[in-house]
Structures are given as C-alpha cells and as structure tokens.
Write a protein that holds these residues in place. Structure first.
Motif, PDB file in Angstrom:
ATOM      1  N   ASP A   1     -10.367  -3.858   0.143  1.00 16.18           N
ATOM      2  CA  ASP A   1      -9.340  -3.957  -0.908  1.00 16.18           C
ATOM      3  C   ASP A   1      -9.980  -4.343  -2.239  1.00 16.18           C
ATOM      4  O   ASP A   1      -9.492  -3.961  -3.310  1.00 16.18           O
ATOM      5  CB  ASP A   1      -8.272  -4.992  -0.550  1.00 16.18           C
TER       6      ASP A   1
ATOM      7  N   GLU B   1       0.857  -1.194   0.000  1.00 16.19           N
ATOM      8  CA  GLU B   1       0.000   0.000   0.000  1.00 16.19           C
ATOM      9  C   GLU B   1       0.894   1.246   0.000  1.00 16.19           C
ATOM     10  O   GLU B   1       0.585   2.244  -0.645  1.00 16.19           O
ATOM     11  CB  GLU B   1      -0.968   0.021   1.176  1.00 16.19           C
TER      12      GLU B   1
ATOM     13  N   GLU C   1      -2.365  -6.170  -5.826  1.00 18.02           N
ATOM     14  CA  GLU C   1      -3.638  -6.182  -5.103  1.00 18.02           C
ATOM     15  C   GLU C   1      -4.187  -7.600  -4.954  1.00 18.02           C
ATOM     16  O   GLU C   1      -4.840  -7.921  -3.963  1.00 18.02           O
ATOM     17  CB  GLU C   1      -4.636  -5.296  -5.868  1.00 18.02           C
TER      18      GLU C   1
ATOM     19  N   HIS D   1      -3.441  -9.110  -1.692  1.00 19.60           N
ATOM     20  CA  HIS D   1      -4.164  -8.539  -0.554  1.00 19.60           C
ATOM     21  C   HIS D   1      -5.514  -9.227  -0.413  1.00 19.60           C
ATOM     22  O   HIS D   1      -5.963  -9.539   0.692  1.00 19.60           O
ATOM     23  CB  HIS D   1      -4.367  -7.032  -0.720  1.00 19.60           C
TER      24      HIS D   1
HETATM   25 FE   LIG Z   1      -4.601  -3.385  -1.315  1.00 21.46          FE
END
Ligand SMILES: [Fe+2]
Ligand SMILES: [Fe+2]
Length: 478
Positions: free
Chosen positions: A218, A157, A247, A250
């Motif tokens: 997310d 992030e 991503e 995540h």
């Molecule tokens: Fe993220």
C-alpha cells in the motif's frame, strides 16, 4: 433538481454519491449507473468471503478540511461507494516539465490521451486486485477490530476503483468504458487474465502477509498516487489527492499490525526466556524478517526499471511528477541534470551508473519509498529494544530477490552479496518464507470472532477506531 454542489460535500441523495455534479451530465451518469451493477457483482463474487450482517465503517462525506468521514454500522454490499475529488484550486498551474507555469488542464489533451489512459488503467488495476488478494482473510481474523480494519481497507480499495473508473468514463470515451469493464475481468492470480503488476498476483494467505502488504505494498500506492497528484491533468490530480487521505489508514493498519506482532513475540520471548517461540504460539523474529524481505522486495519491483524513457516523457509532458514536486529545489524540468542509479557493472557487480535525471525518475521515486520504509523498521526495532531483546529487523539489500530492473539478472543475499543461481536455489529458504514457515504461520491463523478477544500471536491495539474501545462490536457476523 438537486442543488448545485459546492464541490466539498458529497451528494448522497443520488444513486452514486459524488461531489462532481454527476446529475448535470446525464450520459455520463447513465454510463456509470450501468457499470454499477457490474461492480456490485464483482464485489459479491470476488470480494470478502466471510458473511457479515454489518461492519463499523467510515464513509467519506466531505473532502474539505472540516472532517471528511462518518462512522456507522453498514451492511457491506450497501456501502455507498462514490466519486470524490479534492476541492478545485482555480489558480493551479502545471508544476514541472515543458508546460511548467501554464494553467492545469480540465480536459485530456489529444496528444497525451493514450499515455494518461494507460497510467489510469495501471493504477486502477491495483485497487480491486488487493481486494481479491485479501478476500479469504476474514475467516481467520485475530479480532473483530482487525476484521473491521480489513473490511475498511477492502471497501476503500473498491472506492479507489470507482475513482479511476470515473476518470475513464468521463474523459476517455468508448475506449475508457471498455477499459473500465476490463478492470473487473482481470483477476489477481488468474492464469488467463492476471492483474497487470506482479505483486498484485501474489497471494495474501495469512494476517502477517496482510500487515506486510498494507505496510509495504500500500505504501508503493502512496508514492504512485503522490506522483499522479502532481499531474497537469487536474481531475486526476484531485482524485489522487483525496485517495491519499484514505490510503493513510491502510498504512496505519500495516504499521501497527507489524508493531503488534513484534510486541507479542517479544512478550513470549521474555516470558519463556527463549528465542524459539515457535510452538509457544508466537511468530519467531526470523520468520517476521523473512516475510518482511519478501514483501519489501516485491514492492521495490513495482517502481519499475532504474531507467525509463517512458517515465521521462511522462514527466516532461506534465502527466506524472515527482514525490513532493514543489519541495524540490531545482528547475522542475531536469533537462540538464543527472542522477546515479543502481546498475550492474560490465563484470556483473552491483554498483551505480550515471544517467540523465529524467531517465532516472523511477530510481528517484524508489529511493523516497525506501527511506520511508526505514521508518517502519526503526519503530519495530524500538519495540525490540524496549523489550530487552537484542535481535533487530532490517530492510534487505536493494539487489535481493528482484524480478524487475538491473538486479533481476543476478541473485544476492539480504546483505547484498552476489550468489550463483545454484546457491540461491539452495539457500533462499534462509531469507524468504519457506513452506515450513508458511505452514507454521497458517497454523496460528485461527479466527477470534468474539468481542474483546484476541489471538495469542498478536498484541491488542493501543487504540480502537474512532474513539471506540477495543472490545467494541466492530463487526456483526451473519
Ligand atoms: Fe490502499
Ligand atoms: Fe488504493
């Protein structure tokens, strides 16, 4: 002079690793190098609070097809945050809106400057916000594996902030540099200068919240990045394409995190032949459902109102597309199409109304997101089914607990029945985490920082990271 970068491999000989030939633009390089200590200062003061010696982290090294990351133990403040754009497609054309078919833009067109800057600032603001929200979680990690995943999400992030700050510095002049400073000054939950979007000012006080956040919030990020990846402004598109790669991890953390909580609850329910697992060290299914209700509903708000003329204009201008724009079977201009969007009738009942497709683009994106979220619920219910448990989890109704859009004006149950404000106040603890639920979940959050050990409220993961076993030394504490 460093070799000309081929655009795929990151140059790690420089102070700021990058694949954008930063050394060719001394002014930009100096500007970013002077932002770097401010970023590091933010990381030290607002980032993870648990002191560590090193963490087994992946670092991006290549944006191409043949592998893009390298794993190793690194001291977090020495993590090589860098600037990586996906490879350039020299023949890329604008895929939608009034510029459809024209070559994409390498620079910001003057007439869209303010709008593009705003889109980048809003995206950029969410990235450091989540690091701030999660900063104290290390102290209560259920295992070193989970602790490592938390820190991986946090450093990435941080890198996503770098990605947006690069665009602001490189393409938006003095105003862009000022916005980059502001991204470090706003803070999650701050009374004086909060983060821009509501969900990013909520606390992430425990690990169940963390898994729900990485699953639901997310995932909102995934959909926002997906629309920006379609942008006619090519550097923005390429940045978002690479961010989406990071991503995915995540969301894996969120998906499998909730899997493991549900799994453990099922085991304890069966072992003791009871639904009432509070006091037995597991998280009761109704509490998991309440956390799900909360995180899902605040994440729905992130998509904005059902209708938006701003978003219609962004689309027509080519700034922000739809999810998987090129798979849509229409003219990609939408000037004469329509869509049914959620709305309240004149009597205040929950229903639908027809609007022009352009104005309803937020609804289109929210629906893509909702059907994706159903996938998680399905897999968690499979765990319940395989465990021989009859209860099921579900997504609450779209009108439940909304603060943005048509349903902000009413209250509704998770089944979509309207409630008076009084009744809502009286009953919301049945559907949203009440103090007693939060206190119980927090009481379970005792750190397990020994190698190969795990807290009693969660099952171990099926796989470790990068082929390593669960009992690998993922983190060395200070
Ligand atoms: Fe993220
Ligand atoms: Fe991100």
């Amino acid at each position: 002079m460093p070799a000309k970068n081929d655009g795929a491999t990151a140059d790690y000989t420089e102070k700021i690793p990058n694949n954008v030939n930063l050394h060719e633009d001394r002014r930009l390089q100096r500007a970013l190098e002077s932002w770097q200590p401010n970023f590091l200062n933010w990381w030290q003061t607002m980032g993870p609070t648990l002191p560590t010696r090193d963490v087994y982290l992946r670092t991006a090294i290549n944006v191409g097809r043949d592998g893009w990351a390298q794993f190793g133990h690194v001291a977090m403040p020495e993590y090589r945050w860098g600037i990586f754009l996906a490879e350039r497609d020299p023949g890329r054309k604008v895929g939608f809106g009034e510029h459809k078919g024209e070559p994409v833009w390498d620079k910001v067109p003057g007439e869209y400057r303010a709008e593009l800057q705003r889109l980048i600032v809003i995206q950029g603001d969410t990235e450091p916000a989540s690091v701030e929200q999660q900063r104290n979680l290390g102290a209560t990690a259920p295992s070193l594996y989970d602790l490592r995943n938390l820190f991986q999400v946090n450093v990435e992030e941080g890198r996503h902030l770098w990605a947006m700050v690069y665009l602001l510095h490189a393409y938006f002049g003095r105003e862009g540099r000022e916005e980059a400073e502001e991204l470090l000054h706003r803070n999650s939950g701050s009374l004086d200068s909060p983060r821009i979007l509501g969900a990013f000012n909520e606390e992430t006080p425990d690990w169940l919240s963390f898994y729900m956040f990485t699953y639901f919030t997310d995932r909102d990020g995934k959909y926002q990045l997906g629309t920006l990846k379609e942008s006619a402004f090519d550097p923005l598109s390429r940045t978002c394409e690479f961010m989406l790669k990071e991503e995915a991890h995540h969301m894996m953390v969120g998906t499998t995190g909730v899997d493991r909580v549900v799994q453990r609850t099922v085991e304890v329910m069966r072992e003791h032949d009871t639904d009432d697992v509070a006091g037995l060290g597991a998280i009761p299914l109704p509490v998991i459902q309440k956390y799900l209700n909360f995180h899902y509903s605040v994440s729905l708000d992130l998509f904005g109102g059902e209708t938006s003329t701003n978003v219609a204009n962004y689309y027509t201008a080519g700034l922000k597309g739809r999810w998987l724009e090129d798979r849509r079977k229409d003219d990609h201009k939408l000037a004469s199409d329509s869509i049914m969007v959620d709305a309240l009738s004149e009597e205040g009942d929950i229903g639908l109304t027809e609007v022009s497709a352009l104005v309803g683009l937020n609804t289109d994106l929210r629906r893509e997101y909702i059907s994706d979220c159903q996938g998680g619920v399905k897999r968690w219910n499979r765990i319940l089914e395989e465990g021989g448990v009859r209860q099921r989890l579900k997504l609450p109704h779209i009108a439940f607990n909304r603060k943005v859009g048509a349903f902000a004006a009413i209250e509704a149950t998770p089944d979509g029945e309207k409630l008076s404000a009084d009744e809502w106040r009286r009953r919301q603890g049945e559907w949203l985490p009440a103090d007693v639920d939060k206190t119980y979940v927090r009481s379970l959050m005792q750190p397990v920082h020994q190698r190969g050990k795990i807290a009693a409220w969660i099952a171990p993961p099926r796989n470790g990271i990068n082929g390593q076993p669960f009992d690998y030394d993922y983190v060395h504490l200070a």
